[in-house]
Design a protein around this motif. Sequence first.
Motif, PDB file in Angstrom:
ATOM      1  N   GLU A   1       0.813  -1.219   0.000  1.00  0.00           N
ATOM      2  CA  GLU A   1       0.000   0.000   0.000  1.00  0.00           C
ATOM      3  C   GLU A   1       0.845   1.266   0.000  1.00  0.00           C
ATOM      4  O   GLU A   1       0.516   2.243  -0.686  1.00  0.00           O
ATOM      5  N   LEU A   2       1.937   1.260   0.764  1.00  0.00           N
ATOM      6  CA  LEU A   2       2.705   2.486   0.992  1.00  0.00           C
ATOM      7  C   LEU A   2       4.088   2.472   0.356  1.00  0.00           C
ATOM      8  O   LEU A   2       4.772   3.510   0.349  1.00  0.00           O
ATOM      9  N   GLY A   3       4.500   1.331  -0.165  1.00  0.00           N
ATOM     10  CA  GLY A   3       5.843   1.231  -0.709  1.00  0.00           C
ATOM     11  C   GLY A   3       6.825   0.744   0.345  1.00  0.00           C
ATOM     12  O   GLY A   3       6.526   0.721   1.546  1.00  0.00           O
ATOM     13  N   TYR A   4       8.030   0.382  -0.105  1.00  0.00           N
ATOM     14  CA  TYR A   4       9.025  -0.143   0.818  1.00  0.00           C
ATOM     15  C   TYR A   4       9.594   0.925   1.745  1.00  0.00           C
ATOM     16  O   TYR A   4      10.380   0.617   2.642  1.00  0.00           O
ATOM     17  N   GLY A   5       9.208   2.175   1.552  1.00  0.00           N
ATOM     18  CA  GLY A   5       9.646   3.225   2.453  1.00  0.00           C
ATOM     19  C   GLY A   5       8.841   3.294   3.736  1.00  0.00           C
ATOM     20  O   GLY A   5       9.186   4.053   4.646  1.00  0.00           O
ATOM     21  N   ALA A   6       7.768   2.511   3.849  1.00  0.00           N
ATOM     22  CA  ALA A   6       6.930   2.543   5.058  1.00  0.00           C
ATOM     23  C   ALA A   6       7.748   2.103   6.283  1.00  0.00           C
ATOM     24  O   ALA A   6       8.574   1.201   6.194  1.00  0.00           O
ATOM     25  N   PRO A   7       7.524   2.727   7.439  1.00  0.00           N
ATOM     26  CA  PRO A   7       8.305   2.396   8.639  1.00  0.00           C
ATOM     27  C   PRO A   7       7.897   1.063   9.259  1.00  0.00           C
ATOM     28  O   PRO A   7       6.789   0.575   9.061  1.00  0.00           O
ATOM     29  N   MET A   8       8.813   0.509  10.020  1.00  0.00           N
ATOM     30  CA  MET A   8       8.563  -0.756  10.705  1.00  0.00           C
ATOM     31  C   MET A   8       7.405  -0.625  11.695  1.00  0.00           C
ATOM     32  O   MET A   8       6.699  -1.601  11.960  1.00  0.00           O
ATOM     33  N   GLU A   9       7.216   0.558  12.264  1.00  0.00           N
ATOM     34  CA  GLU A   9       6.122   0.755  13.199  1.00  0.00           C
ATOM     35  C   GLU A   9       4.773   0.491  12.540  1.00  0.00           C
ATOM     36  O   GLU A   9       3.858  -0.049  13.174  1.00  0.00           O
ATOM     37  N   ASP A  10       4.645   0.842  11.252  1.00  0.00           N
ATOM     38  CA  ASP A  10       3.397   0.579  10.538  1.00  0.00           C
ATOM     39  C   ASP A  10       3.179  -0.922  10.365  1.00  0.00           C
ATOM     40  O   ASP A  10       2.046  -1.413  10.453  1.00  0.00           O
ATOM     41  N   VAL A  11       4.261  -1.650  10.114  1.00  0.00           N
ATOM     42  CA  VAL A  11       4.163  -3.102   9.984  1.00  0.00           C
ATOM     43  C   VAL A  11       3.731  -3.717  11.309  1.00  0.00           C
ATOM     44  O   VAL A  11       2.837  -4.570  11.360  1.00  0.00           O
ATOM     45  N   ALA A  12       4.352  -3.271  12.405  1.00  0.00           N
ATOM     46  CA  ALA A  12       4.006  -3.804  13.729  1.00  0.00           C
ATOM     47  C   ALA A  12       2.550  -3.506  14.073  1.00  0.00           C
ATOM     48  O   ALA A  12       1.835  -4.371  14.596  1.00  0.00           O
ATOM     49  N   ARG A  13       2.115  -2.297  13.762  1.00  0.00           N
ATOM     50  CA  ARG A  13       0.737  -1.926  14.060  1.00  0.00           C
ATOM     51  C   ARG A  13      -0.243  -2.800  13.290  1.00  0.00           C
ATOM     52  O   ARG A  13      -1.247  -3.263  13.824  1.00  0.00           O
ATOM     53  N   ARG A  14       0.049  -3.042  12.009  1.00  0.00           N
ATOM     54  CA  ARG A  14      -0.840  -3.870  11.197  1.00  0.00           C
ATOM     55  C   ARG A  14      -0.830  -5.325  11.685  1.00  0.00           C
ATOM     56  O   ARG A  14      -1.854  -6.010  11.629  1.00  0.00           O
ATOM     57  N   ALA A  15       0.321  -5.782  12.152  1.00  0.00           N
ATOM     58  CA  ALA A  15       0.433  -7.158  12.648  1.00  0.00           C
ATOM     59  C   ALA A  15      -0.103  -7.315  14.065  1.00  0.00           C
ATOM     60  O   ALA A  15      -0.222  -8.438  14.569  1.00  0.00           O
ATOM     61  N   ARG A  16      -0.408  -6.180  14.722  1.00  0.00           N
ATOM     62  CA  ARG A  16      -0.902  -6.175  16.099  1.00  0.00           C
ATOM     63  C   ARG A  16       0.105  -6.805  17.061  1.00  0.00           C
ATOM     64  O   ARG A  16      -0.238  -7.616  17.930  1.00  0.00           O
ATOM     65  N   VAL A  17       1.350  -6.432  16.860  1.00  0.00           N
ATOM     66  CA  VAL A  17       2.421  -6.844  17.765  1.00  0.00           C
ATOM     67  C   VAL A  17       3.250  -5.606  18.062  1.00  0.00           C
ATOM     68  O   VAL A  17       3.144  -4.586  17.386  1.00  0.00           O
ATOM     69  N   GLY A  18       4.079  -5.718  19.094  1.00  0.00           N
ATOM     70  CA  GLY A  18       4.981  -4.620  19.394  1.00  0.00           C
ATOM     71  C   GLY A  18       6.090  -4.536  18.366  1.00  0.00           C
ATOM     72  O   GLY A  18       6.485  -5.549  17.770  1.00  0.00           O
ATOM     73  N   VAL A  19       6.641  -3.355  18.165  1.00  0.00           N
ATOM     74  CA  VAL A  19       7.704  -3.213  17.174  1.00  0.00           C
ATOM     75  C   VAL A  19       8.927  -4.022  17.581  1.00  0.00           C
ATOM     76  O   VAL A  19       9.701  -4.485  16.726  1.00  0.00           O
ATOM     77  N   GLY A  20       9.093  -4.236  18.889  1.00  0.00           N
ATOM     78  CA  GLY A  20      10.195  -5.072  19.344  1.00  0.00           C
ATOM     79  C   GLY A  20      10.077  -6.499  18.839  1.00  0.00           C
ATOM     80  O   GLY A  20      11.090  -7.155  18.556  1.00  0.00           O
ATOM     81  N   THR A  21       8.842  -6.992  18.728  1.00  0.00           N
ATOM     82  CA  THR A  21       8.621  -8.340  18.195  1.00  0.00           C
ATOM     83  C   THR A  21       9.078  -8.423  16.744  1.00  0.00           C
ATOM     84  O   THR A  21       9.665  -9.425  16.318  1.00  0.00           O
ATOM     85  N   VAL A  22       8.801  -7.366  15.984  1.00  0.00           N
ATOM     86  CA  VAL A  22       9.236  -7.340  14.586  1.00  0.00           C
ATOM     87  C   VAL A  22      10.757  -7.373  14.516  1.00  0.00           C
ATOM     88  O   VAL A  22      11.336  -8.139  13.736  1.00  0.00           O
TER      89      VAL A  22
END
Length: 259
Positions: free
Chosen positions: A58-79
């Motif tokens: 949706e956002l391109g590979y420039g999207a931050p890891m925080e967005d990935v963690a939020r979508r996965a419903r996990v903490g960014v530390g888990t990612v």
Amino acid sequence: MHIQDTHWTSASAVAPSGASGGANGRAAGDSSRSTPLRVDAQRNLEHVLRAAREVFGELGYGAPMEDVARRARVGVGTVYRRFPSKDVLVRRIAEEETSRLTDQARTALGQEDEPWSALSRFLRTSVASGAGRLLPPQVLRVSVADEPARDAVRDEARVPEQRSGVPDLRLVEQRATPGDPVADALGPDDSGAAALLEVVGRLVDRAREAGELRTDVTVSDVLLVIATAAPSLPDAAQQAAASARLLDILLEGLRSRPA
């Protein structure tokens, strides 16, 4: 289309201090391929990968890891425990999508006798899967750089336009430049990208030789169609309809016409 706004290093990047690679020297973020995971860890990994495909699509590979963690419903530390840097995650997704496209092209070649049917099947399958939104930028760059080399070794009966060495101008802006981290990550060889270009090249050759594809259409054009015809819309039904309509139009543009 966000295929160019990214950077990554090698998938085998060394983990940050405190994280160690596996026995084969893999980064910690890639250990899932060799070490069995607990059920909850495996579930988290699948959620992260699914979320990464959606977010980067949706956002391109420039999207931050925080967005990935939020979508996965996990903490960014888990990612970060699974992927010690964003570069490692991006590389993982890009490699998987390149492999998926290659498999789709091989399936079309093996199951469709008619050249145009094989090419159009590959395009429709690839667009429907959404893989075009995750094409790694070096695939388009390699296709521009390699097109003259591929054409130079083809049969001398190939039409002059395909041996001219003139790149597709729509892709020139995505060619590698000195110091480009994407180009540096690609290195002298990328077997996944090379395999994709080879099999798509066979689809293009067959359709062109059958007189069903415009003589000026290149592998770069076909990959651009995949990337362009995969819009990301909030409504799934609208997205599917828009993709199908756009692809129909683009396919008509690729077909040869009687003189």
